[in-house]
Design an enzyme around this catalytic site. Structure first.
Site, mmCIF file in Angstrom:
data_model
loop_
_atom_site.group_PDB
_atom_site.id
_atom_site.type_symbol
_atom_site.label_atom_id
_atom_site.label_comp_id
_atom_site.label_asym_id
_atom_site.label_seq_id
_atom_site.Cartn_x
_atom_site.Cartn_y
_atom_site.Cartn_z
ATOM 1 N N ASP A 507 60.482 -27.302 -0.064
ATOM 2 C CA ASP A 507 60.409 -27.837 1.297
ATOM 3 C C ASP A 507 61.420 -27.122 2.186
ATOM 4 O OD1 ASP A 507 62.532 -29.136 -0.112
ATOM 5 O OD2 ASP A 507 62.613 -30.664 1.453
ATOM 6 N N GLU A 571 64.149 -31.870 -0.908
ATOM 7 C CA GLU A 571 65.580 -31.574 -0.862
ATOM 8 C C GLU A 571 66.136 -31.663 0.545
ATOM 9 O OE1 GLU A 571 69.325 -29.285 -0.696
ATOM 10 O OE2 GLU A 571 67.447 -28.868 0.367
#
Length: 863
Positions: A507, A571
């Site tokens: 991400d 994250e």
């Protein structure tokens, strides 16, 4: 438009190009008198050659044409200074450096003007070039002359020493050298030889106009049919060349070796194109002539007959032609046009005119892509992947397989399997993988459908890739619909083996305002030796490097240790659900992990490699003061009640004193002094890097080893007008903590202290404190064996001992993984300090990316 592999930018036009594919080098000649040398492996600018004396502007010259020797030992350049320069070209070193030396200069006593075309015929070491004054010059055995160190008697005869230029020159010897010119060196001091073209090697008025093109004429196997050889000519003593000029003629010349070493020119035949011949290419038996008005004429050289005529849609002058298996690539003012049979395809390759082009064939480069290099007057030099334009797939593209190991073992033999495996993990394939990853808009903090879908698609793409590389891969679901966690395991072949876990994330954060980006953040752009795009350095680039380092070792049967990948998709959003999912699937991960590796930070500058052994933790919190009243007007209600904004400012001011020292009780109590060894490390960092220009040793200590508190945002209710009293106000604070501090202790102390400060105000307003997210600090052991292995591999890859550094940022799950897996962690920074992670125009240097793969490839087996 075909995909762009890489793009370099220069301030001036790119006028000529020539590739040394076996040495992985691409040369570009520029309008501002430079030859640029690019490394086709790392895409770095390896060297810039400046022509002429920098103190004498009249010696400078645009580089209009270049060529090379077949063995790639020599580069030849020519242009507006009427000189042909010979360069000795060494191979690139492991560090990306290259030695290029000018070993010879050819000149003519005649004023020949600009040199527009240049070729070197290896059989008899013959230089041939066409000039502005309509003469064609040649010189056989030129390298023998260079080796004999033959020199001109008078350097003043060189064209760049003359006062006058073509057409109005009074010739050498009439005008004196300018008074402030540097005196010519003595002959014995010359670094290279100066060679005059004898008058007998000049073909005056070879054309009735400028000579724009000279092309060697060879058959398919290097030899021409016998009917080309007449009047005692033989294959051993004759070279053929085709010249083209502004008079519309294409002429075939034979250069025959006579007794005594003299080379005699003969005009064999002429072909009238009826338009200016601006460029030519020979693909025997055909001659392709690029003309004005967008025309290309195709001649049969055996019969001297016109076979076909092609018309570009834009009707612009054709300035270069490249041919591959009957596919014709023509460049012109509007871009590139490809002709194939009755098909015409065109794309706008540059912002201006395309001035040069060259095909880099796979057979000699070892790349899986057929590449077209184009240079334009916009200063750009671009590499294009034109595989699909010629009806070919990438050689490494094998679709519809669920397992690489299963496919190759059951469908193809060992040789084919090795070829497939090599292609699957080569650099071109790695580039395409990263290109695909960057295109996924995996912004985990945004809940728009597009981002949610792209996060899922990206996870599936990675699962498929892991499978192709030979891993067993599973997507682990996370509660509340968060992006899945990817678990992939490669099995090593050693009997006594370690297990290494690689942690990363797919991400990204939002790219923000697209207008602040110079390129599309979701399109991988390769420029000037850098990869550009959101997530390229944080964390998709390092992830791909790690995947390919392990995958290539596995597919080659060289992987010794087990390697597990844990790649999360949250994250950048506090790793939601990560810990719960790991605890739920402990059996899948196992209890035998020896090391945790990750790469989510950067060097401290742009030149010195680093190993990271420390991160600060973080507590992000929001403090809000509010009441149940509506927003009020300062004119009607000002001064009647305590205001939420004022109360909030009062509480916030109590968090730090006037010197910035944090006032939360017990905040500094656990802190320890830096060890003497760490002090040495910090001083070494300032000594070996350029960070000392922007930061002192004291500030470096504070940034990496001291806790801090920052007020990062402030919001109020209402329209924000100057007369409105908000009913609600909030601030966010970001507290960075160090390994001696405990997250829970600092969090509890913050809550108690803020509430106590608020109570003392005796206000009717209310206060809430919300913890947004936390991350534990991490401190590794730089003396353990993993750090030593990685230190040695970095030393070998970069030729420099890495610095041991810490960082002020946070990675939430590292300390959790160390604790739950009972395995120490090691961070290997990939990028440079100027990567702009989380900022506009994020980038990653290609050389760093390649070296990261190289380092990990060896380290995974040694750990």
């Amino acid at each position: 438009m075909p995909p762009s592999i890489h793009k370099w930018n220069h301030q001036y036009a790119i006028l000529s190009t020539v590739a040394f594919p076996h040495k992985r080098i691409l040369f570009a000649g520029t309008h501002d008198s430079k030859i640029l040398c690019f490394d086709l492996t790392t895409y770095n600018l390896a060297k810039t050659i400046c022509l002429g004396d920098t103190e004498e502007t009249h010696t400078r010259s645009s580089v209009l044409c270049m060529t090379k020797s077949q063995d790639e030992r020599f580069l030849f350049s020519a242009g507006a200074d009427s000189l042909v320069r010979i360069w000795s070209v060494d191979s690139l070193t492991a560090s990306g450096n290259i030695t290029i030396t000018e070993v010879g200069t050819l000149y003519s006593l005649l004023d020949i003007g600009d040199i527009f075309s240049l070729k070197y015929l290896d059989a008899h070491q013959t230089i041939v070039f066409g000039c502005q004054n309509a003469n064609m010059l040649y010189l056989p055995h030129v390298m023998d002359s260079v080796n004999r160190k033959t020199q001109a008697e008078d350097l003043n005869k060189l064209p760049h020493r003359r006062f006058d230029r073509f057409f109005d020159s009074t010739g050498p010897g009439v005008r004196p050298i300018v008074a402030n010119a540097t005196p010519p060196p003595e002959p014995e001091e010359l670094e290279h030889v100066i060679i005059e073209i004898p008058p007998e090697y000049i073909i005056p008025y070879a054309h009735n106009s400028f000579i724009y093109s000279t092309q060697p004429l060879k058959g398919q196997n290097g030899n021409l049919p016998t009917h080309f050889y007449t009047d005692g000519m033989t294959k051993e003593n004759t070279d053929f060349i085709v010249s083209g000029g502004g008079d519309g003629m294409s002429k075939i010349w034979a250069l025959s070796q006579e007794a005594g070493g003299y080379m005699k020119p003969r005009l064999i035949t002429e072909m009238n194109n009826e338009e200016s011949v601006l460029c030519q290419i020979v693909s025997f038996p055909f001659l392709y002539c690029g003309l004005s008005d967008g025309l290309i004429k195709m001649w049969d050289l055996n019969t001297k007959e016109l076979v076909s005529t092609f018309q570009a849609p834009s009707k612009c002058d054709i300035v270069s032609i490249s041919v591959y298996k009957d596919h014709i690539f023509a460049t012109h003012q509007k871009g590139v046009t490809k002709f194939y049979r009755d098909e015409v395809y065109q794309w706008n390759a540059h912002q201006g005119l395309v001035l040069s082009a060259e095909l880099l064939r796979r057979k000699c480069t070892g790349y899986s892509h057929l590449r077209l290099a184009t240079g334009g007057n916009d200063g750009a030099l671009t590499l294009w992947n034109v595989n699909r334009l010629v009806g070919e797939e990438d050689e490494n593209e094998i679709n519809n397989i669920s397992s690489a190991s299963a496919y190759v073992s059951s469908h193809i033999d060992i040789k084919s399997r090795e070829k497939y495996n090599a292609q699957l993990v080569d650099h071109d394939n790695m580039f395409e993988t990263l290109r695909e990853l960057i295109s996924f808009k995996t912004v985990s903090a945004l809940t728009d459908t597009q981002y949610v879908i792209d996060l899922r698609r990206c996870a599936s793409f990675l699962q498929e890739l892991f499978t192709k590389l030979g891993a067993a891969c599973t997507l682990l679901t996370i509660k509340n619909g968060c992006s899945p966690l990817i678990h992939a395991q490669f099995h090593g072949k050693a009997q006594k083996k370690k297990k290494i876990l690689w942690y990363g994330h797919y991400d990204i954060i939002s790219p923000g305002d697209p207008s602040r980006w110079k390129t599309d953040p979701f399109t991988l752009t390769c420029e000037n030796g850098y990869l550009k795009g959101r997530g390229v350095t944080d964390n998709k680039g390092p992830l791909v490097a790690a995947m390919y380092s392990v995958g290539s070792a596995f597919l080659k049967g060289e992987l010794l240790n087990d390697v597990v990948f844990l790649i999360e998709g949250q994250e950048e959003s506090s790793s939601q659900g990560f810990a719960e999912t790991i605890n739920k699937h402990r059996d899948l991960i196992g209890n035998d992990v020896d090391w945790v590796l990750f790469s989510n930070s950067y060097w401290v500058d742009d030149k010195v490699p680093c190993l990271n052994y420390g991160l600060r933790g973080v507590i992000n919190a929001r403090i809000t003061v509010w009441n149940n009243e509506p927003d009020k007007h300062s004119g009607f209600d000002g001064g009647t009640d305590r205001e939420p904004t004022a109360d909030l400012i009062s509480v916030t001011s109590k968090l730090q004193d006037d010197d910035g020292r944090v006032l939360i009780p017990g905040f500094y109590e656990p802190l320890k002094q830096l060890s003497a060894e760490e002090e040495i490390h910090f001083k070494e960092i300032l000594k070996r890097t350029n960070v000392c220009k922007s930061i002192s040793l004291e500030k470096l200590r504070a940034k990496w080893t001291k806790p801090s508190l920052s007020v990062t945002n402030m919001k109020v209710s209402g329209p924000g007008n100057v007369t409105v009293i908000p009913s609600s106000a909030s601030v966010t604070v970001s507290i960075r903590i160090v390994p001696e501090q405990d997250v829970a202790d600092i969090k509890n102390s913050l809550e108690q202290y803020v509430n106590e400060c608020f109570k003392k105000l005796k206000t009717n307003n209310k206060l809430t404190l919300e913890t947004l997210n936390t991350a534990e600090p991490w401190l590794g052991d730089p003396k353990n064996s993993a750090y030593q292995v990685l230190r040695e591999e970095i030393q070998e890859a970069w030729g420099a001992d890495p610095l041991l550094v810490r960082e002020g940022g946070s990675i939430p799950q590292i300390r959790f993984l160390e604790r739950v897996l009972r395995a120490p962690a090691v961070q290997v920074p990939c990028g440079q300090s100027t990567d702009n992670a989380h900022l506009d125009n994020e980038r990653l240097r290609i050389e760093n990316w390649y070296k990261m793969r190289q380092i990990l490839h060896k380290a995974f087996n040694r750990l």
